[in-house]
Design a protein around this motif. Structure first.
Motif, PDB file in Angstrom:
ATOM      1  N   MET A  93      35.214  34.047  51.468  1.00 31.88           N
ATOM      2  CA  MET A  93      35.022  32.827  52.147  1.00 31.88           C
ATOM      3  C   MET A  93      34.367  31.866  51.084  1.00 31.88           C
ATOM      4  N   PHE A  94      34.237  32.019  49.746  1.00 32.80           N
ATOM      5  CA  PHE A  94      33.476  31.113  48.963  1.00 32.80           C
ATOM      6  C   PHE A  94      34.701  30.555  48.150  1.00 32.80           C
ATOM      7  N   ALA A  95      36.038  30.848  48.385  1.00 30.99           N
ATOM      8  CA  ALA A  95      37.219  30.260  47.770  1.00 30.99           C
ATOM      9  C   ALA A  95      37.372  28.804  48.237  1.00 30.99           C
ATOM     10  N   LEU A  96      37.469  28.079  47.311  1.00 27.95           N
ATOM     11  CA  LEU A  96      37.493  26.531  47.608  1.00 27.95           C
ATOM     12  C   LEU A  96      38.968  26.460  48.437  1.00 27.95           C
ATOM     13  N   VAL A  97      39.860  27.237  47.955  1.00 28.05           N
ATOM     14  CA  VAL A  97      41.420  27.345  48.618  1.00 28.05           C
ATOM     15  C   VAL A  97      41.592  28.825  49.069  1.00 28.05           C
ATOM     16  N   PRO A  98      41.266  29.120  50.412  1.00 25.89           N
ATOM     17  CA  PRO A  98      41.414  30.549  50.807  1.00 25.89           C
ATOM     18  C   PRO A  98      42.762  31.119  50.613  1.00 25.89           C
ATOM     19  N   ALA A  99      43.856  29.891  51.028  1.00 24.06           N
ATOM     20  CA  ALA A  99      45.248  30.528  50.739  1.00 24.06           C
ATOM     21  C   ALA A  99      45.754  31.083  49.253  1.00 24.06           C
ATOM     22  N   ARG A 100      44.857  30.199  48.468  1.00 23.02           N
ATOM     23  CA  ARG A 100      45.419  30.471  47.070  1.00 23.02           C
ATOM     24  C   ARG A 100      44.626  32.000  46.886  1.00 23.02           C
ATOM     25  N   ALA A 101      43.407  32.112  47.304  1.00 20.88           N
ATOM     26  CA  ALA A 101      42.996  33.567  46.883  1.00 20.88           C
ATOM     27  C   ALA A 101      43.817  34.752  47.734  1.00 20.88           C
ATOM     28  N   ALA A 102      44.090  34.578  48.971  1.00 20.20           N
ATOM     29  CA  ALA A 102      44.940  35.401  49.648  1.00 20.20           C
ATOM     30  C   ALA A 102      46.258  35.643  48.740  1.00 20.20           C
ATOM     31  N   ALA A 103      47.048  34.459  48.294  1.00 16.09           N
ATOM     32  CA  ALA A 103      48.018  34.919  47.604  1.00 16.09           C
ATOM     33  C   ALA A 103      47.721  35.558  46.393  1.00 16.09           C
ATOM     34  N   GLU A 104      46.842  35.546  45.483  1.00 14.14           N
ATOM     35  CA  GLU A 104      46.497  35.942  44.424  1.00 14.14           C
ATOM     36  C   GLU A 104      46.016  37.668  44.564  1.00 14.14           C
ATOM     37  N   LEU A 105      45.299  37.638  45.593  1.00 16.25           N
ATOM     38  CA  LEU A 105      45.041  39.187  45.784  1.00 16.25           C
ATOM     39  C   LEU A 105      46.411  40.054  46.092  1.00 16.25           C
ATOM     40  N   ALA A 106      47.329  39.292  46.914  1.00 21.69           N
ATOM     41  CA  ALA A 106      48.614  40.113  47.313  1.00 21.69           C
ATOM     42  C   ALA A 106      49.319  40.395  46.120  1.00 21.69           C
ATOM     43  N   ARG A 107      49.441  39.184  45.106  1.00 23.87           N
ATOM     44  CA  ARG A 107      50.051  39.441  44.125  1.00 23.87           C
ATOM     45  C   ARG A 107      49.606  40.480  43.055  1.00 23.87           C
ATOM     46  N   VAL A 108      48.122  40.774  42.938  1.00 24.21           N
ATOM     47  CA  VAL A 108      47.923  41.700  41.813  1.00 24.21           C
ATOM     48  C   VAL A 108      48.233  43.208  42.466  1.00 24.21           C
ATOM     49  N   LEU A 109      48.337  43.360  43.938  1.00 19.38           N
ATOM     50  CA  LEU A 109      48.780  44.567  44.441  1.00 19.38           C
ATOM     51  C   LEU A 109      49.982  45.080  43.904  1.00 19.38           C
ATOM     52  N   ARG A 110      50.170  46.553  43.970  1.00 16.84           N
ATOM     53  CA  ARG A 110      51.486  46.970  43.770  1.00 16.84           C
ATOM     54  C   ARG A 110      52.100  47.090  45.004  1.00 16.84           C
ATOM     55  N   PRO A 111      53.418  47.151  45.237  1.00 18.82           N
ATOM     56  CA  PRO A 111      54.063  47.269  46.600  1.00 18.82           C
ATOM     57  C   PRO A 111      53.479  48.693  46.875  1.00 18.82           C
ATOM     58  N   GLY A 112      53.081  48.513  48.234  1.00 21.04           N
ATOM     59  CA  GLY A 112      52.459  49.682  49.115  1.00 21.04           C
ATOM     60  C   GLY A 112      50.991  49.427  48.836  1.00 21.04           C
TER      61      GLY A 112
END
Ligand SMILES: C[S@@+](CC[C@H](N)C(=O)[O-])C[C@H]1O[C@@H](n2cnc3c(N)ncnc32)[C@H](O)[C@@H]1O
Length: 300
Positions: free
Chosen positions: A144-163
């Motif tokens: 919730m401290f992200a200035l752009v939460p959508a960017r943060a969500a995209a970033e955490l999805a990006r660093v996850l391996r598939p699955g």
């Protein structure tokens, strides 16, 4: 910075983006200033947030040998608990945008003799890690401290391996968290303007469960769930409540210390008055609190 798929997922203009970027160092600096308070109270933080940690670890189920990234780790209690689950063959990276917070987490890992834990300084909106490099991403009270939460969500999805799995917690609705809402209301009344100001992220920026689920689904995560964990606040006295809450308030703590003495005193009196409705017959305080816990999985 590692390759990233995060552009401007919320459609902001370049000028708006630049204005946000200019604010980042200031906000991050306020968290760095709060780090000593968090270090001193790390055991208290872990105890109070234990039900959240338990739920996040149950939802993400880190397995022996896996790599786990904790974002916005503060003193790192959640990731330290995950270290026991991944075992000596796994790895936990505790990360925070404030180097001072990461250093506290590193010292706590060392005290525990955890050889499978490392620390890094990482901004959750620009995670400087390769794509698909983690099995699990955890974050307690950071997104919730992200200035752009959508960017943060995209970033955490990006660093996850598939699955790979993500589990995170944010504070639920402000009116259901008077232990902190009362402080923000009192500060807003005292300074005559909303705190935090519009457009500036704060503890209740992601308080809407539906919007939180949409944020994670919008980042491409599957099987998204959002639930609740009660996190009541118990204090021996209004003074204890005020001291603890404001010491851990991050950017708000900086604002409070900048107020003139008479304004600070009036504010404390107003807040104590407002919180008194949660007094028990014994004179202690029992204040409601609720956290939202969200989970999801990167498809594949
Ligand atoms: C409320 S504290 C929570 C600390 C810890 N997760 C816990 O539950 O004990 C918020 C943390 O988020 C960190 N933080 C704030 N903005 C961040 C960002 N953009 N990237 C990474 N960490 C951030 C702060 O430095 C602080 O440690």
């Amino acid at each position: 910075m590692a390759s990233t798929s995060a552009g401007q997922p919320d459609g902001r203009s370049s000028a708006e983006q630049e204005a946000l970027d200019a604010m980042r160092p200031h906000l991050h600096g306020m968290w760095a200033a709060a780090a000593p308070s968090w270090g001193e109270r790390a055991a208290y933080v872990d105890e109070r947030a234990a039900p959240i940690a338990e739920r996040l670890l149950a939802l993400s189920a880190p397995q022996p040998g896996e790599r786990v990234l904790e974002l916005a780790c503060g003193p790192g209690g959640l990731g330290l608990a995950a270290a026991g689950l991944v075992g000596p063959g796994g790895e936990v990276v505790l990360s925070d945008v404030a180097q001072e917070m990461a250093a506290i987490a590193a010292a706590r890992a060392q005290e525990r003799g955890l050889a499978n834990v490392t620390t890094r300084v990482l901004d959750l909106e620009r995670i400087d890690e390769p794509d698909r490099s983690y099995d699990v991403v955890l974050c307690r009270d950071g997104l919730m401290f992200a200035l752009v939460p959508a960017r943060a969500a995209a970033e955490l999805a990006r660093v996850l391996r598939p699955g790979g799995r993500v589990a995170l917690a944010v504070w639920g609705p402000r009116e259901r968290n008077p232990w902190l809402g009362v402080v923000l209301d009192a500060v807003s009344a005292q300074v005559g303007a909303p705190v935090p100001p519009p457009g500036i992220p704060g503890p209740f920026a992601l308080q809407d469960a539906g919007a939180l689920a949409g944020l994670l689904s919008g980042a491409g995560l599957a099987d998204v769930t959002v639930g609740e964990v009660p996190v009541p606040f118990e204090a021996a006295s209004p003074e204890d409540w005020w001291a603890l809450t404001t010491a851990l308030a991050g950017p708000l703590a900086t604002l409070l210390t900048s107020l003139p003495a008479d304004a600070a005193q009036a504010l404390r009196a107003r807040a104590r008055e407002d919180i008194s409705s949660y007094r028990t017959p014994a004179g202690t305080l029992q204040i409601p609190g609720v956290s939202l816990v969200a989970a999801g999985r990167r498809p594949g």
